[in-house]
Design a protein around this motif. Structure first.
Motif, mmCIF file in Angstrom:
data_model
loop_
_atom_site.group_PDB
_atom_site.id
_atom_site.type_symbol
_atom_site.label_atom_id
_atom_site.label_comp_id
_atom_site.label_asym_id
_atom_site.label_seq_id
_atom_site.Cartn_x
_atom_site.Cartn_y
_atom_site.Cartn_z
ATOM 1 N N GLN A 28 -48.624 39.809 23.765
ATOM 2 C CA GLN A 28 -49.838 38.990 23.695
ATOM 3 C C GLN A 28 -49.444 38.100 24.904
ATOM 4 O OE1 GLN A 28 -50.645 37.090 19.914
ATOM 5 N NE2 GLN A 28 -51.229 35.167 21.036
ATOM 6 N N THR A 30 -50.575 34.937 26.995
ATOM 7 C CA THR A 30 -51.337 33.640 27.491
ATOM 8 C C THR A 30 -51.356 33.130 28.800
ATOM 9 O OG1 THR A 30 -50.555 32.919 25.302
ATOM 10 C CG2 THR A 30 -51.507 31.263 26.572
ATOM 11 N N ALA A 33 -50.535 29.367 32.288
ATOM 12 C CA ALA A 33 -49.319 28.525 31.791
ATOM 13 C C ALA A 33 -48.864 27.702 33.187
ATOM 14 C CB ALA A 33 -48.246 29.449 31.146
ATOM 15 N N LYS A 47 -44.377 37.774 22.945
ATOM 16 C CA LYS A 47 -45.444 36.736 23.222
ATOM 17 C C LYS A 47 -44.909 36.291 24.619
ATOM 18 C CE LYS A 47 -48.246 32.668 22.134
ATOM 19 N NZ LYS A 47 -48.424 31.885 21.182
ATOM 20 N N ARG A 49 -45.981 33.762 28.567
ATOM 21 C CA ARG A 49 -46.888 33.072 29.251
ATOM 22 C C ARG A 49 -47.025 33.531 30.648
ATOM 23 N NH1 ARG A 49 -44.853 27.761 26.331
ATOM 24 N NH2 ARG A 49 -45.907 27.802 24.491
ATOM 25 N N LYS A 87 -55.813 39.183 25.405
ATOM 26 C CA LYS A 87 -54.586 38.739 25.456
ATOM 27 C C LYS A 87 -53.679 39.914 24.778
ATOM 28 C CE LYS A 87 -55.867 34.924 22.177
ATOM 29 N NZ LYS A 87 -55.360 33.600 22.000
ATOM 30 N N LYS A 88 -53.878 40.796 23.738
ATOM 31 C CA LYS A 88 -53.160 41.495 23.480
ATOM 32 C C LYS A 88 -53.166 42.739 24.208
ATOM 33 C CE LYS A 88 -52.481 40.029 18.541
ATOM 34 N NZ LYS A 88 -52.313 40.409 17.432
#
Length: 112
Positions: A28, A30, A33, A47, A49, A87-88
């Protein structure tokens, strides 16, 4: 994959699985950042960034560069197979030396 006491760390990482010739990661991501970094496992994904804009494929390029640097792999061995505009993402890493345990250890070691 059997699960028993004393198993390596990678066996409990649902986000990292073996494939023929390498490893598949469920991520995932993001974008936008302050810096690119591994945040850590979140449910069934890892996860991350990224310090990149999510426009014109820049975040995907940054993801490939970031993983290549962390895992010491050529960018040509990293392929985003699903989720180019999401985002996934599913990312396949290919190479005979890649194991789930080694990839999990290196990625989690980069987490703050």
């Amino acid at each position: 994959m059997s699960r028993s006491a004393g198993t390596p760390a990678g066996q409990d990482a649902a986000w990292c699985s073996p494939i023929a010739g390498g490893v598949r990661l469920a991520l995932q991501v993001t974008p936008n950042a302050k810096k690119s970094q591994v945040i850590g496992p979140l449910e069934d994904v890892l996860k991350l960034r990224l310090q990149a804009q999510p426009i014109e494929g820049k975040a995907n390029e940054a993801l490939v560069r970031f993983l290549a640097e962390l895992l010491d792999l050529p960018r040509s061995r990293i392929n985003i197979t699903h989720g180019q505009a999401s985002k996934k993402k599913l990312v396949e890493l290919t190479g005979p030396q890649l194991t789930v345990d080694a990839v999990v250890r290196r990625l989690l070691a980069a987490a703050p």
